[in-house]
Design an enzyme around this catalytic site. Sequence first.
Site, PDB file in Angstrom:
ATOM      1  N   ARG A 152      -7.878 -11.757   8.816  1.00  0.00           N
ATOM      2  CA  ARG A 152      -7.052 -10.680   9.357  1.00  0.00           C
ATOM      3  C   ARG A 152      -7.023 -10.764  10.886  1.00  0.00           C
ATOM      4  O   ARG A 152      -8.050 -11.036  11.498  1.00  0.00           O
ATOM      5  CB  ARG A 152      -7.632  -9.330   8.953  1.00  0.00           C
ATOM      6  CG  ARG A 152      -7.832  -9.130   7.459  1.00  0.00           C
ATOM      7  CD  ARG A 152      -8.662  -7.871   7.254  1.00  0.00           C
ATOM      8  NE  ARG A 152      -8.951  -7.568   5.857  1.00  0.00           N
ATOM      9  CZ  ARG A 152     -10.035  -7.993   5.209  1.00  0.00           C
ATOM     10  NH1 ARG A 152     -10.907  -8.784   5.818  1.00  0.00           N
ATOM     11  NH2 ARG A 152     -10.243  -7.640   3.965  1.00  0.00           N
ATOM     12  N   HIS A 161       0.827  -1.208   0.000  1.00  0.00           N
ATOM     13  CA  HIS A 161       0.000   0.000   0.000  1.00  0.00           C
ATOM     14  C   HIS A 161       0.860   1.257   0.000  1.00  0.00           C
ATOM     15  O   HIS A 161       1.965   1.270   0.549  1.00  0.00           O
ATOM     16  CB  HIS A 161      -0.912   0.003   1.225  1.00  0.00           C
ATOM     17  CG  HIS A 161      -1.911  -1.114   1.216  1.00  0.00           C
ATOM     18  ND1 HIS A 161      -1.605  -2.365   1.662  1.00  0.00           N
ATOM     19  CD2 HIS A 161      -3.186  -1.156   0.785  1.00  0.00           C
ATOM     20  CE1 HIS A 161      -2.664  -3.155   1.503  1.00  0.00           C
ATOM     21  NE2 HIS A 161      -3.634  -2.442   0.965  1.00  0.00           N
ATOM     22  N   SER A 166      -3.844  -5.552   7.447  1.00  0.00           N
ATOM     23  CA  SER A 166      -3.530  -4.622   6.363  1.00  0.00           C
ATOM     24  C   SER A 166      -3.263  -3.234   6.939  1.00  0.00           C
ATOM     25  O   SER A 166      -4.018  -2.786   7.799  1.00  0.00           O
ATOM     26  CB  SER A 166      -4.698  -4.565   5.387  1.00  0.00           C
ATOM     27  OG  SER A 166      -4.441  -3.620   4.397  1.00  0.00           O
ATOM     28  N   CYS A 204      -5.723 -24.811 -14.915  1.00  0.00           N
ATOM     29  CA  CYS A 204      -6.303 -26.158 -14.758  1.00  0.00           C
ATOM     30  C   CYS A 204      -6.294 -26.588 -13.297  1.00  0.00           C
ATOM     31  O   CYS A 204      -6.761 -27.673 -12.967  1.00  0.00           O
ATOM     32  CB  CYS A 204      -5.631 -27.188 -15.661  1.00  0.00           C
ATOM     33  SG  CYS A 204      -4.204 -28.017 -14.957  1.00  0.00           S
TER      34      CYS A 204
END
Lengths: 582, 428
Positions: free
Chosen positions: A403, A136, A430, A534
């Site tokens: 989180r 960030h 975060s 796949c």
Amino acid sequence: MSQRAERELKRVRRKLKKKNLKAVNVEAAGKSIRLSGSAGNWDERVRAGYIAAGHGFKGVINDITVDGITEPEMSLPLVSDEMLDGREFDAVIVGGGVVGCAIARELSKMNISIVILEKEADLAMQASGRNDGMIHPGFAASPGTKKAHYNIRGNRMYTELSKQLDFELKRPGSIILFKTAWYKLLLPIFKARCRKNGVEGSWRSLSAKEVRRVEPNVSPSQKGGFILPSAGIVSPYRVTIALAENAVENGAEVFLNTVVRDLESADGKITGVVTNRGTLRCGLVINAAGVWADKLAEMAGDRFFSIHGRKGTDAILDRSCAPLQRHIVGMPSLLGTKNSHSKGGGIVLCVEGNILLGPTAEEVPDREDYSTEPESFNNLLKQLYLNTRLNSSMIINYYSGVRAASWDEDFIIEPSEKVSNLIHVAAIQSPGLASAPAIAEDVAQMAVRALTSAGVRVLPRADFNPIRRGIPAVKDLTAEARTALIKEDPAYGEILCRCEEVSRGEIRDALLSKVPATTIDGVKRRVRAGAGRCHGGFCLPRVIQAMASELGVQVTDITKKGGDSAILIGETKEEAAREAAV
Amino acid sequence: MKQQYDKHRYDVVVIGSGPAGMAAAVSAADSGVSVCLAEREERMGGILKQCIHDGFGLIRFKEKLTGPEYAWRYEQMVRKRDIDFMGLTFLTGIEKRENDFKIAFVNPERGVFEIEAGSLVMAMGCRERSGRQIFLHGERPAGIFTAGQAQDFINLKGFMPGRRCVILGSGDIGLIMSRRLTLEGAEVLGVYEIGSAPSGLTRNIVQCLEDYNIPLHLETTVTEVHGKERVEGVTVCRVDENKKPIMETALFLACDSLILSVGLIPENDILAPLDVDIDSVTKGPSVNQRQETSVPGMFSCGNALHVSDLVDYVSESGHVAGKMAAARVLKREADSGQMVIKKAGILQYAVPQNISFPVNGQVPVFFRPSEASDHAEFIFRQGERVIHKKKLSWLKPSEMHRLELDLSKVRQDGPAVTFELKPEAVNE
């Protein structure tokens, strides 16, 4: 208790009553505020936790119970032995996530003994491996918070770190898209925040036309945006593994499948770390235990906060979509609910070329709840509208992470006030990935101070090697370099995973690296075998066989992710033989 | 057949040596051109190698063969001809040049190398849809397999993926694996199909499920997977007419594995940079009657072109592509024009999708209906002029049809050509 604390407790009680949370009790617990009693459902418990935050207490402890919900315990490794019994380390880091590994690497610059204890079968198995990989820019966090401080510093550090540790970092930049023209009124606030937080790069506002120019497939509903060029992307588990491997190269040790069961203390000091593999002696313990950090704090008698799990789901789109999106974009709603503690999600890019949607945010009682469910998944799909050329048929995978949130919604990075040789690095959600390198620098200093004051002579290592080489992504080499490598070792020329073009040589390297993969998922995270469209449909049988022969174990011993997750349950004809014997 | 690694140019290069690729190589070689057959695995045969059940070759060889037997016959045909086979050779890129192709490969012996090809036959087959592509939810334990994976583990490697299995989807491989697992002593709790009709062949429903008392549950799906480490069970649920689960019908089934047979996707990802026209229904390239794609000189066949029910049809399309790829190199005559074939009625898709002029002779046309119909008529017309009509019975989307049509009756300057599949009302 201070008068101020008394006053704040009363205020919290009043607010709870107003929200009809009558069965919740409030009390002071040391410098923290503690909630107990009961709530009618999980949402109410969450609401109460947030009501108690922001009242000047050191932490919020939420012990409210909810009828019909028992918080699941931590999952435990199956291993039980004495391998570590009696071993002694200056620094015992509990938790092999990005924070623990970054701290280990930072500490490995010193002449001390270091160990990382991780209860899972691999590093980065929880939040660190289950996020969107975004570095960030440091815009979202409120000025003055630890989040803002560490995010800005950490973001900057990634440039150098990616070179030293040989992991890929890209800085595509992120654009906050405006839903209505009214958002432009917020521009002065955006800019002021960038200045206050110290966001790097030439952040600026963009008109709707400018947004379209830099992001041609953007939703026509956007009314301009704000670009933050310093926003970056990495593979979060590769970063974690790279940090740990460099620490190992510099003398640190990593023990997987190793869980801390208890802490032995004497005179305000941890003396022993009790694990499923014996009891270790330690100079110092670093609590980087992620969603379980409050439980570890409790073992040390220093539980002043509590962690609540907030689940997020991400979806990954096929690599062939790469040309369709250039920036990280999100279109946040400013009218979000008061308790929405997420940046709202959007489209993120992956270093491998995939596009990622996410994340969602949902409070969950099970801190290891990695399931996905249709409702939040369908919410996630709504992010597709941000790009007119993406659709849900491009999705090749999706996953959830949890989180480690505290009720105050900021990081907890500090030496324990009660235990002289314990440092808490908790509630790192975060922007934890972006912040980890900076957090590690400060925590290493705290650790050195603590060890020094305990009489340990801590000196920098003269032979510290900051450089770590990763496994070469053979498909990305030039034709000449690739041919040269294959001539030297033909295993790099035999492709086992067709979707991601991964060779037998790379898979073998993953099994022989400094922190080796021991599971199918471990191989996938390190070299991407099975990470393509796949979903391992073709390569799983081949990768299992390659692993078994390389590791010298039975094919039936190979697990997806450790523990009881064996892929195969036995040989054919076994059952018939057993029946015949009866 | 020689293992030859020094040649840099071939008239025809075939990518993939399953039943389509082997047939293409054989037919190209029989036309007298130089042929290279490239295969990413060690051996020829493709997916046939793991299909140890019988029923292959009824049309092609008038015999009931197993998959490996069928593959062996073709392998012998390849070996008898002057075809260069390259095993363990992985295609990494295709460059279209003015009159030919430059193809990049990687293999353990040569590293990265390039080969030039006059024309190219793409026979990469198909892959299975994964649980992620049908948005399967719940926990993420070990024990979820595609039917093809389970088949590989049991038949080629000798290991059991589970002992108490639930099969999701009624594709042919899933049906065959239901029987196979049962024969290996596993318990198959049932086959759960979200649609209102099975997607596999009727003969497989009878021979693989009914003969072994394995229940087939239509309009039912798996809504949740349980088990943190290994599968502990699944929730199955009936669905309404919009395929939405009816939650009141949810039922927990204890099992240790979930086998998926939820569809096949032609593998054409390597074609994306070349902007080949892809049929949005078949997911394979749109081709003309010579099975040539929108990129001149590039041909497609087998399951990479469209997913077939029978290997015999796969080989047939390989033979056509191989022969035409060779003809393109030998003649190099330019097409005089192309016409898109329109679809009408209950036609899900038809291959070929286009007609290229000049046209001569009979060509096989493959198609599937979009819905079940007891009786229907296939009408091949140009404008209002009907060129050919054929009455068909008992049509189902799960069963492919083949007709031979004489496209030379199409006038290049005429109106649009249409394939129509017209359902017929039946009087009881």
